[in-house]
Enzyme design. Structure first.
Site, mmCIF file in Angstrom:
data_model
loop_
_atom_site.group_PDB
_atom_site.id
_atom_site.type_symbol
_atom_site.label_atom_id
_atom_site.label_comp_id
_atom_site.label_asym_id
_atom_site.label_seq_id
_atom_site.Cartn_x
_atom_site.Cartn_y
_atom_site.Cartn_z
ATOM 1 N N HIS A 1 69.882 35.205 47.247
ATOM 2 C CA HIS A 1 70.349 36.586 47.399
ATOM 3 C C HIS A 1 69.218 37.570 47.096
ATOM 4 O O HIS A 1 69.048 38.579 47.775
ATOM 5 C CB HIS A 1 71.523 36.866 46.451
ATOM 6 C CG HIS A 1 72.773 36.115 46.822
ATOM 7 N ND1 HIS A 1 73.947 36.734 47.121
ATOM 8 C CD2 HIS A 1 73.006 34.786 46.964
ATOM 9 C CE1 HIS A 1 74.876 35.822 47.421
ATOM 10 N NE2 HIS A 1 74.322 34.634 47.324
ATOM 11 N N ALA B 1 56.725 23.725 50.665
ATOM 12 C CA ALA B 1 56.129 23.656 52.007
ATOM 13 C C ALA B 1 56.454 24.952 52.748
ATOM 14 O O ALA B 1 57.517 25.533 52.552
ATOM 15 C CB ALA B 1 56.698 22.468 52.774
ATOM 16 N N GLN C 1 58.004 26.552 55.207
ATOM 17 C CA GLN C 1 59.042 26.198 56.190
ATOM 18 C C GLN C 1 58.892 26.932 57.524
ATOM 19 O O GLN C 1 58.980 26.334 58.584
ATOM 20 C CB GLN C 1 60.421 26.479 55.577
ATOM 21 C CG GLN C 1 61.562 26.393 56.567
ATOM 22 C CD GLN C 1 62.869 26.019 55.920
ATOM 23 O OE1 GLN C 1 62.955 25.022 55.190
ATOM 24 N NE2 GLN C 1 63.899 26.799 56.165
ATOM 25 N N ASP D 1 75.849 43.529 45.417
ATOM 26 C CA ASP D 1 76.206 42.212 45.954
ATOM 27 C C ASP D 1 77.673 41.854 45.653
ATOM 28 O O ASP D 1 78.371 42.582 44.943
ATOM 29 C CB ASP D 1 75.263 41.166 45.339
ATOM 30 C CG ASP D 1 74.986 39.995 46.273
ATOM 31 O OD1 ASP D 1 75.788 39.750 47.183
ATOM 32 O OD2 ASP D 1 73.962 39.301 46.071
ATOM 33 N N ASP E 1 79.292 28.619 52.821
ATOM 34 C CA ASP E 1 79.368 29.049 54.224
ATOM 35 C C ASP E 1 78.829 28.007 55.194
ATOM 36 O O ASP E 1 79.006 28.140 56.406
ATOM 37 C CB ASP E 1 78.546 30.331 54.405
ATOM 38 C CG ASP E 1 77.090 30.124 54.004
ATOM 39 O OD1 ASP E 1 76.843 29.488 52.957
ATOM 40 O OD2 ASP E 1 76.193 30.556 54.743
ATOM 41 N N GLN E 2 78.133 26.984 54.684
ATOM 42 C CA GLN E 2 77.364 26.104 55.570
ATOM 43 C C GLN E 2 78.232 25.378 56.598
ATOM 44 O O GLN E 2 77.832 25.224 57.756
ATOM 45 C CB GLN E 2 76.576 25.091 54.720
ATOM 46 C CG GLN E 2 75.545 25.776 53.837
ATOM 47 C CD GLN E 2 75.118 24.940 52.644
ATOM 48 O OE1 GLN E 2 75.379 23.746 52.585
ATOM 49 N NE2 GLN E 2 74.439 25.563 51.686
#
Ligand SMILES: *[C@@H]1O[C@H](CO)[C@@H](O)[C@H](O)[C@H]1NC(C)=O
Ligand SMILES: *[C@@H]1O[C@H](CO)[C@@H](O)[C@H](O)[C@H]1NC(C)=O
Ligand SMILES: *[C@@H]1O[C@H](CO)[C@@H](O)[C@H](O)[C@H]1NC(C)=O
Length: 470
Positions: A21, A348, A350, A119, A389-390
């Site tokens: 967030h 890494a 991304q 939020d 939410d995925q």
């Protein structure tokens, strides 16, 4: 132009205590500061200290405000963000967050910003801001189908949802009048059921979201009219207030190729490996920083990647901050896949990896940021959703034929190596794979259109200017 449009605003920004967030809130803050406004970016001391460095030209317009997190006995010392705790302590972190109210109130009384952007957890902010004459916007960092799935403001607050058991979350909610596959699966639905119940913090997530919406003048959301726009309309119907899309907020690519970049060596190593692979052949595998797969899940995933025969680059994070036990790969795994498979156990870059021409697909937990990053470079998805939410995101990706979801046992969510391998092959090889890549390429024209998404944010900032209290 009206004088008001030239006025420089002071905007306070308060993200939830999670880097998933904090980072999008910081990105939004940078855009606003870029337009000549002043930002007070508020979090707890340790979170502020862990922020990425601000670009020098913006550092004078973004004040970093530290409000100490009150101690909650059961919460580990120094735990100030979700990455510092395990899932069972989430309610306690919310309780500590709620105890920021006096500190935040003092700050607002002293500095009187024009707006506060806050939020989902901050249900106590609107009354304070109203008393002080401060305008209020709720920034929802996820997309409109996830927020739409929760329902109308009053229902959220009163808890009088008609959905009382996990099964009720396994079909699209009754207020969605258009065709959609957006619904949780059995093993995911428990989460949604849990979010509607209050816990250690005393308030359910539903209640929090209802309150932050009821108290705001506008909902800012990471969504655009070019992808699933009907959910934006639905949100306005459900909440009776302006819903302002911020666009998809595609990240800027960091340039690690210069010698003086701290991560130059890391990127060079990865790039050299990717350069040796064929164009579009590599599946990039990363489950995000908040997902902590079990040892069994990691093992099946590893065997699945091996079985698929597809080249892969796998970013495998250690379990979690609080569970220091590292996950183990199957015996001899890395030797057997050596040359075509890389397991990367540290940070890494991304976005740069997803941009590389050798990468042709993304096996992802399907967080909204990851979807945006994958599709902005035309990578179709192999989805393995875990939390929040995925699952819903994954349903949309599958519905749009931008990827496939790895099958799972409906009851307990387990999956097998064969299911992993079959899904990877479907997206990465053959005629079917080519079609997935073509559709993802087409979608990159929307997801990767920086200009389009910058305009959304500009319009949102104009909205804040036009609607500031005199
Ligand atoms: C608190 O809420 C979370 C979801 O936000 C849920 O997973 C957990 O079970 C709840 N805890 C209690 C004690 O109700
Ligand atoms: C460089 O690497 C570190 C981890 O080693 C990471 O936290 C940081 O974000 C990276 N910096 C940039 C500019 O990408
Ligand atoms: C803000 O006001 C200006 C001037 O009245 C107008 O041109 C613009 O469309 C408005 N923008 C928004 C997003 O409200």
């Amino acid at each position: 132009m009206a004088a008001k449009n030239q006025q420089n605003l002071h905007i306070a920004v308060l993200p939830w205590l999670a880097f998933g967030h904090i980072i999008p809130y910081l990105e939004l803050s940078k855009h606003i500061a870029q337009k000549g406004h002043r930002i007070s970016f508020i979090s707890t001391p340790r979170n502020i200290d862990r922020l990425p460095k601000l670009p020098p030209h913006l550092s004078s317009s973004i004040a970093l405000v530290k409000i100490p997190l009150p101690r909650i006995a059961e919460l580990p010392e120094n735990a100030e963000a979700t990455m510092d705790i395990h899932a069972g302590q989430m309610g306690l972190l919310k309780k500590a967050f709620d105890a920021l109210e006096p500190g935040l109130t003092r700050f607002l009384e002293d500095s009187r910003p024009d707006w506060i952007i806050y939020d989902f957890a901050a249900h106590w902010v609107p009354p304070v801001a109203v008393r002080l004459g401060i305008s209020r916007a709720f920034f929802f960092i996820i997309n409109a189908w996830f927020l739409g799935f929760f329902g109308a403001t009053d229902t959220l607050i009163s808890g009088s949802d008609y959905r009382t058991k996990p099964e009720d979350f396994m079909v699209p909610p009754k207020w969605v009048k258009f065709e959609t596959k957006v619904a949780f699966r059995r093993f995911e639905a428990e989460w949604s059921d849990g979010a509607s119940k209050s816990n250690e913090s005393g308030f359910s997530d539903y209640y929090r979201i209802g309150k932050v919406i009821a108290g705001c003048e506008a909902i800012l959301i990471r969504h655009c009219n070019e992808f699933e726009p009907e959910w934006l309309t639905l949100l306005e119907e459900l909440h009776h207030r302006p819903v302002i899309p911020l666009g998809l907020m595609p990240p800027k690519v960091q340039d690690h190729s210069t010698n003086n970049d701290a991560n130059h060596t890391v990127w060079t190593g990865i790039k050299n490996w990717l350069n040796r692979q064929n164009k579009g052949s590599v599946v990039y595998v990363a489950l995000g920083s908040e997902v902590t797969p079990s040892q069994d899940q990691v093992v099946e995933l590893a065997h699945g990647l091996e079985l698929s025969g597809v080249p892969f680059f796998w970013v495998l994070r250690k379990v979690s901050a609080s569970e220091s036990k590292p996950v183990e790969l199957p015996n001899g795994f890395e030797e057997r896949v050596s040359g075509r498979g890389m397991v990367w156990r540290s940070w890494a870059p991304q976005v740069e990896i997803l941009k590389h021409a050798s990468v042709g697909g993304f096996l992802s937990h399907c967080g909204w940021s990851s979807i945006v990053e994958g599709l902005m470079y035309g990578n179709p998805l192999i989805t393995l959703p875990f939390l929040v939410d995925q699952g819903l995101n994954s349903r949309v990706i599958v519905e749009k034929q931008l990827g496939v979801e790895i099958p799972r046992n409906e009851q307990d969510g387990t999956y097998t190596r064969k299911w992993v391998a079959d899904s990877v092959k479907l997206v990465m090889v053959g005629e079917e794979g080519r079609k997935f890549q073509e559709r993802a390429q087409e979608m990159s024209l929307v997801f990767g259109d920086e200009e389009l998404h910058r305009r959304y944010i500009d319009t949102a900032i104009q909205f804040l200017q036009n609607h500031t209290m005199p």
